[in-house]
Design an enzyme around this catalytic site. Structure first.
Site, PDB file in Angstrom:
ATOM      1  N   HIS A  84       0.812  -1.217   0.000  1.00  0.00           N
ATOM      2  CA  HIS A  84       0.000   0.000   0.000  1.00  0.00           C
ATOM      3  C   HIS A  84       0.847   1.270   0.000  1.00  0.00           C
ATOM      4  O   HIS A  84       0.309   2.373  -0.147  1.00  0.00           O
ATOM      5  CB  HIS A  84      -0.987  -0.007   1.174  1.00  0.00           C
ATOM      6  N   ASP A 129       0.147  -7.643   1.542  1.00  0.00           N
ATOM      7  CA  ASP A 129       0.622  -6.266   1.643  1.00  0.00           C
ATOM      8  C   ASP A 129       2.155  -6.205   1.710  1.00  0.00           C
ATOM      9  O   ASP A 129       2.737  -5.862   2.742  1.00  0.00           O
ATOM     10  CB  ASP A 129      -0.008  -5.602   2.864  1.00  0.00           C
ATOM     11  N   GLN A 215       1.195   6.263  12.108  1.00  0.00           N
ATOM     12  CA  GLN A 215       1.363   6.937  10.824  1.00  0.00           C
ATOM     13  C   GLN A 215       2.842   7.082  10.484  1.00  0.00           C
ATOM     14  O   GLN A 215       3.633   7.483  11.323  1.00  0.00           O
ATOM     15  CB  GLN A 215       0.747   8.341  10.871  1.00  0.00           C
ATOM     16  N   GLY A 216       3.196   6.731   9.275  1.00  0.00           N
ATOM     17  CA  GLY A 216       4.578   6.842   8.858  1.00  0.00           C
ATOM     18  C   GLY A 216       5.399   5.592   9.085  1.00  0.00           C
ATOM     19  O   GLY A 216       6.557   5.527   8.690  1.00  0.00           O
ATOM     20  N   ASP A 217       4.799   4.590   9.718  1.00  0.00           N
ATOM     21  CA  ASP A 217       5.516   3.342   9.982  1.00  0.00           C
ATOM     22  C   ASP A 217       5.185   2.265   8.963  1.00  0.00           C
ATOM     23  O   ASP A 217       5.821   1.200   8.943  1.00  0.00           O
ATOM     24  CB  ASP A 217       5.171   2.818  11.384  1.00  0.00           C
ATOM     25  N   SER A 218       4.188   2.488   8.141  1.00  0.00           N
ATOM     26  CA  SER A 218       3.793   1.495   7.144  1.00  0.00           C
ATOM     27  C   SER A 218       5.005   0.996   6.375  1.00  0.00           C
ATOM     28  O   SER A 218       5.880   1.774   5.989  1.00  0.00           O
ATOM     29  CB  SER A 218       2.815   2.095   6.130  1.00  0.00           C
TER      30      SER A 218
END
Length: 271
Positions: A84, A129, A215-218
């Site tokens: 993603h 993913d 947020q930002g760790d994906s």
């Protein structure tokens, strides 16, 4: 992206360059603009919540990607991240990988551009993913081996990243780390009925929350030591409800399930 009104990917806005904290608790974050798991529907996710600063050189395989995601060095010129975090497969010179430092503003940081992206075949926003990013040249840092099966899907895992350190928080300049315990599928499905068993695994402090990716760790790795005391990647930060909320653990791509596919894809990229 699955049911984004409730379960948000842990991505963050590309403009946020000072991303450094990864939260170790229930719910993982994406790294694309507008798709996070750290806030209301449509907002990006954050970083490691409940984490502490990582030491320079502690996790040399960690990579920060310019679109606002994390990643790990599968080989010295291929980054493993989340599907993603990228927009399909093919030639792509627009991604910059930053590595070799815990401080993103350190003058010793190594920055290398991408040449090609390979998104998991058949990825449709649910499961699968994972993605690979080919770099224009190798990064001279140790790589992170991936699990070949589910034998390490137990105990406590380490998470790390430059994402937000709290839900709706700011991206971090310094790398953060934390530990989160494994949660079995049956228990996790009570929180997330749409969990894709066999493709996703859960980790976090289910009762209390407080530690998680955000947020930002994906796309960043979830890893642990094997019997030889070597780091092995077992998960990829994928999604969750908010960040570090009680009863809402982080959801990670189960790397062991896709190990053969990931290695085949890396071979096709010349890794």
């Amino acid at each position: 992206m699955k049911n984004t009104t409730r379960h948000l990917k842990r991505v963050t806005a590309a403009a946020a360059v000072t991303l450094a904290a990864f939260s170790l608790s229930p719910s993982a974050a994406s790294a694309l603009p507008g798709g996070g798991s750290g806030g209301p529907a449509g907002e990006p996710g954050t970083q490691v919540v409940g984490g502490t600063p990582a030491e320079q050189g502690e996790f040399p395989f960690m990579v920060r990607l310019s679109m606002g995601c994390g990643g790990s060095l599968l080989t010295q010129d291929i980054v493993l991240t989340a599907a993603h975090c990228v927009d399909g497969s093919g030639e792509n010179t627009g991604i910059t990988a930053t590595a070799g430092v815990v401080d993103l503003e350190d003058s010793a940081a190594v920055e290398v551009n991408s040449t090609e992206v390979l998104q998991a075949p058949g990825y449709d926003g649910t499961g699968k993913d994972w993605a690979l990013i080919k770099l224009e040249k190798p990064i001279d840092q140790p790589t992170l081996p991936i699990a070949g099966d589910d034998s390490l899907n137990n105990g406590d895992f380490t998470i790390a990243g430059w994402g937000a350190d709290k839900e709706n928080g700011d991206q971090q300049r310094y790398l953060l780390k934390a530990q989160v315990p494994f949660i079995d599928d049956a228990t996790c499905k009570s929180a997330y009925p749409n969990l894709v068993e066999g493709e996703e695994l859960c980790a976090g402090k289910l009762d209390t929350g407080g530690v998680d990716t955000c947020q930002g760790d994906s796309g960043g790795p979830m890893f642990r030591k094997d019997d030889a005391d070597k780091w092995v990647q077992v998960g990829i930060v994928s999604w969750g409800d908010g960040c570090a909320r009680p009863g809402k653990p982080g959801v990670y791509t189960e790397v062991g399930t896709f190990a053969a596919d990931i290695k085949k894809a890396a071979d096709s990229l010349g890794g």
